[in-house]
Design a protein around this motif. Sequence first.
Motif, PDB file in Angstrom:
ATOM      1  N   LEU A  40      -6.378 -10.149 -12.142  1.00 11.27           N
ATOM      2  CA  LEU A  40      -5.208  -9.287 -12.325  1.00 11.27           C
ATOM      3  C   LEU A  40      -4.084 -10.023 -13.052  1.00 11.27           C
ATOM      4  O   LEU A  40      -3.412  -9.450 -13.906  1.00 11.27           O
ATOM      5  CB  LEU A  40      -4.709  -8.766 -10.967  1.00 11.27           C
ATOM      6  CG  LEU A  40      -3.551  -7.788 -11.055  1.00 11.27           C
ATOM      7  CD1 LEU A  40      -3.986  -6.457 -11.658  1.00 11.27           C
ATOM      8  CD2 LEU A  40      -2.921  -7.547  -9.696  1.00 11.27           C
ATOM      9  N   ALA A  41      -3.897 -11.306 -12.694  1.00 13.60           N
ATOM     10  CA  ALA A  41      -2.817 -12.077 -13.322  1.00 13.60           C
ATOM     11  C   ALA A  41      -2.998 -12.107 -14.837  1.00 13.60           C
ATOM     12  O   ALA A  41      -2.040 -11.888 -15.594  1.00 13.60           O
ATOM     13  CB  ALA A  41      -2.789 -13.498 -12.766  1.00 13.60           C
ATOM     14  N   MET A  60      -8.919 -13.414  -6.795  1.00 14.57           N
ATOM     15  CA  MET A  60      -9.278 -11.996  -6.703  1.00 14.57           C
ATOM     16  C   MET A  60      -9.320 -11.383  -8.096  1.00 14.57           C
ATOM     17  O   MET A  60      -8.448 -11.612  -8.904  1.00 14.57           O
ATOM     18  CB  MET A  60      -8.240 -11.259  -5.856  1.00 14.57           C
ATOM     19  CG  MET A  60      -8.598  -9.815  -5.591  1.00 14.57           C
ATOM     20  SD  MET A  60      -7.348  -9.071  -4.545  1.00 14.57           S
ATOM     21  CE  MET A  60      -7.925  -7.394  -4.518  1.00 14.57           C
ATOM     22  N   GLN A  75      -0.960 -10.565  -4.983  1.00 15.55           N
ATOM     23  CA  GLN A  75      -1.936  -9.529  -5.292  1.00 15.55           C
ATOM     24  C   GLN A  75      -2.642  -8.990  -4.037  1.00 15.55           C
ATOM     25  O   GLN A  75      -2.700  -7.790  -3.813  1.00 15.55           O
ATOM     26  CB  GLN A  75      -2.970 -10.107  -6.261  1.00 15.55           C
ATOM     27  CG  GLN A  75      -4.004  -9.104  -6.703  1.00 15.55           C
ATOM     28  CD  GLN A  75      -5.000  -9.733  -7.678  1.00 15.55           C
ATOM     29  OE1 GLN A  75      -4.785 -10.850  -8.164  1.00 15.55           O
ATOM     30  NE2 GLN A  75      -6.065  -9.032  -7.944  1.00 15.55           N
ATOM     31  N   GLU A  76      -3.124  -9.908  -3.206  1.00 12.89           N
ATOM     32  CA  GLU A  76      -3.874  -9.465  -2.018  1.00 12.89           C
ATOM     33  C   GLU A  76      -2.984  -8.758  -1.015  1.00 12.89           C
ATOM     34  O   GLU A  76      -3.329  -7.715  -0.476  1.00 12.89           O
ATOM     35  CB  GLU A  76      -4.544 -10.672  -1.354  1.00 12.89           C
ATOM     36  CG  GLU A  76      -5.945 -10.889  -1.850  1.00 12.89           C
ATOM     37  CD  GLU A  76      -6.668 -11.980  -1.087  1.00 12.89           C
ATOM     38  OE1 GLU A  76      -6.769 -11.850   0.157  1.00 12.89           O
ATOM     39  OE2 GLU A  76      -7.076 -12.965  -1.724  1.00 12.89           O
ATOM     40  N   LEU A  81      -0.702  -1.563  -8.845  1.00 18.12           N
ATOM     41  CA  LEU A  81      -0.382  -3.002  -8.774  1.00 18.12           C
ATOM     42  C   LEU A  81       0.119  -3.519 -10.127  1.00 18.12           C
ATOM     43  O   LEU A  81       1.105  -4.257 -10.198  1.00 18.12           O
ATOM     44  CB  LEU A  81      -1.642  -3.783  -8.395  1.00 18.12           C
ATOM     45  CG  LEU A  81      -1.811  -4.185  -6.937  1.00 18.12           C
ATOM     46  CD1 LEU A  81      -3.045  -5.069  -6.783  1.00 18.12           C
ATOM     47  CD2 LEU A  81      -0.587  -4.902  -6.391  1.00 18.12           C
ATOM     48  N   THR A 136      -2.011  -5.429  -2.263  1.00 21.46           N
ATOM     49  CA  THR A 136      -3.162  -4.506  -2.237  1.00 21.46           C
ATOM     50  C   THR A 136      -3.305  -3.902  -0.844  1.00 21.46           C
ATOM     51  O   THR A 136      -3.463  -2.693  -0.673  1.00 21.46           O
ATOM     52  CB  THR A 136      -4.465  -5.257  -2.619  1.00 21.46           C
ATOM     53  OG1 THR A 136      -4.301  -5.788  -3.938  1.00 21.46           O
ATOM     54  CG2 THR A 136      -5.667  -4.335  -2.590  1.00 21.46           C
ATOM     55  N   VAL A 179      -2.192  -8.658 -16.268  1.00 27.16           N
ATOM     56  CA  VAL A 179      -0.749  -8.386 -16.300  1.00 27.16           C
ATOM     57  C   VAL A 179      -0.106  -9.157 -17.449  1.00 27.16           C
ATOM     58  O   VAL A 179       0.681  -8.599 -18.230  1.00 27.16           O
ATOM     59  CB  VAL A 179      -0.095  -8.749 -14.946  1.00 27.16           C
ATOM     60  CG1 VAL A 179       1.422  -8.738 -15.052  1.00 27.16           C
ATOM     61  CG2 VAL A 179      -0.558  -7.797 -13.856  1.00 27.16           C
ATOM     62  N   VAL A 181       1.780 -13.302  -9.413  1.00 28.32           N
ATOM     63  CA  VAL A 181       0.763 -12.240  -9.322  1.00 28.32           C
ATOM     64  C   VAL A 181      -0.351 -12.695  -8.381  1.00 28.32           C
ATOM     65  O   VAL A 181      -0.747 -11.951  -7.477  1.00 28.32           O
ATOM     66  CB  VAL A 181       0.184 -11.900 -10.720  1.00 28.32           C
ATOM     67  CG1 VAL A 181      -0.905 -10.832 -10.605  1.00 28.32           C
ATOM     68  CG2 VAL A 181       1.293 -11.415 -11.659  1.00 28.32           C
ATOM     69  N   ASN A 182      -0.789 -13.922  -8.567  1.00 29.44           N
ATOM     70  CA  ASN A 182      -1.871 -14.426  -7.712  1.00 29.44           C
ATOM     71  C   ASN A 182      -1.443 -14.511  -6.245  1.00 29.44           C
ATOM     72  O   ASN A 182      -2.206 -14.209  -5.344  1.00 29.44           O
ATOM     73  CB  ASN A 182      -2.329 -15.805  -8.191  1.00 29.44           C
ATOM     74  CG  ASN A 182      -3.123 -15.703  -9.479  1.00 29.44           C
ATOM     75  OD1 ASN A 182      -3.780 -14.681  -9.722  1.00 29.44           O
ATOM     76  ND2 ASN A 182      -3.038 -16.734 -10.319  1.00 29.44           N
TER      77      ASN A 182
END
Lengths: 288, 190
Positions: A9-10, A1, B30-31, B52, B34, A13, B26-27
């Motif tokens: 996003l990772a 994602m 994340q979803e 986030l 969210t 961050v 995080v991976n």
Amino acid sequence: MTTPNHQPLADKVLEQIEEQHVAPRPRWVFVVKNTAFWALWIVCLLIGAAAMAAALFAFTNAGWEFREVTHPEIVSFLLENVPLLWIVALSLMLIFGIENLRHTKAGYRYPMILIFSLNLLGSAVLGFGLFKLGAGQFVDQEVGSRIPFHRPMLIKQERDWTTPQRGLLSGAVTDVQEDFSTFTIQTFDGKTLTIAGDDVSEKGRDVLTRFPFVRVVGLPQQEEATATVFHACFVFPWEVTGGGFPPPPDRTAHTFQMRLPPTEDFADDSPCAALQTVQQLRVLERAP
Amino acid sequence: MPLSELTDEQVVAASLERRESFGVLVNRYQERLTRYLRRLGVTRAEDIEDVLQDVFLKAYRNLNDFDQQLRFSSWIYRIAHNTAMSFFRAKRVRPEGMLVDDGEEALSHVKSDLNIESEAERNFDAERLRAALDTLDAKYRDVLVLRYFEQRDYAEISDILRIPEGTVATLIHRAKKRLADALGTTPKNV
């Protein structure tokens, strides 16, 4: 994602962690924080226990047994003698203690009623122990006297019992005539008074000889007419429950276990016969 | 062993040694987070991304505070919940939750659990459920979202919201009653 600007996003961050030099806070910071909440809880518990000890001291030394003599109305007695300061202090410490406990790492898991009960029980048990050790008097007098609008219980008692116009006197016994016709006491405000003791019963006379401090119920006299300023009808020991380090020996029990002759009623011409609370005081005098 | 095969708790330990490992967490979350944030009422994509990032930065900064007795998911959900509440306070808005694409599953959970008397009354749709949820106090909406949409058990909800399990049960019981009222349904006589 990916994020709206299409960068995962990772990555974003981790990039921020690097750019802003973000590092995990050391473990000791959290250990100190958690320990601080526990320590504050213990402080709250101890202060609450001290307040409980002072409240117990004030409550037990409010002069319940003399209530009808000192306060004809029970409402005024309660209003004057409820240890409000200590009840408020205990309540505040309970609230702060509960808040601190709930902020510890696992404190939120326990139901409020359990935490409240534990705090109250802890303060009550510790407070009772402190009261038995005499700390209640220390807190009520030494701490209480420094707080505005609060009068420590013993000071209140001394004031109530230094009102000869109301028939109440108290103080240290300094001299007793052999025939008990008169005795002198030094009141808590420092005056030395000579008191007529003709009507004092055998039990009262025993109290005069055995106890260093006494309470006297009687009638004021005109100084011009008599050599005495007060006519004693009843004499009781001035005792403090839960006072001093260590607690004083219980001399009352010893005194009242003595075989003393039954107390007779006052003669009709005795000024004591006019006392409105004679019956209540006789009951109190005869109590074991 | 590759990082992807480690448990969350093991990845936390690895992240303390090497910060790149944190990307795995995080991976993984994340979803889910969210969706959770959207259900709590953070609706704009930009806001979700900001919140986030904030959540994960806070998590990284406080990794040493993670209690190994908890599930990592409960811990990160707690951070997400608190960050979202701070976001609403900062924006001074009343959160309005929205159901996301898997709302139908939650809808069936709610329908089966609400003890609704008549079949006709049970026939409400996701939109009506959302509207009804929005009428509830935040404390009721929060527990219902976690229970029916995030499929969390009482212990996890307790850890996320930092309230006793008994309180979770009470809140859910009351929230269901209020939700049934808001939906205009008649509860079954038990």
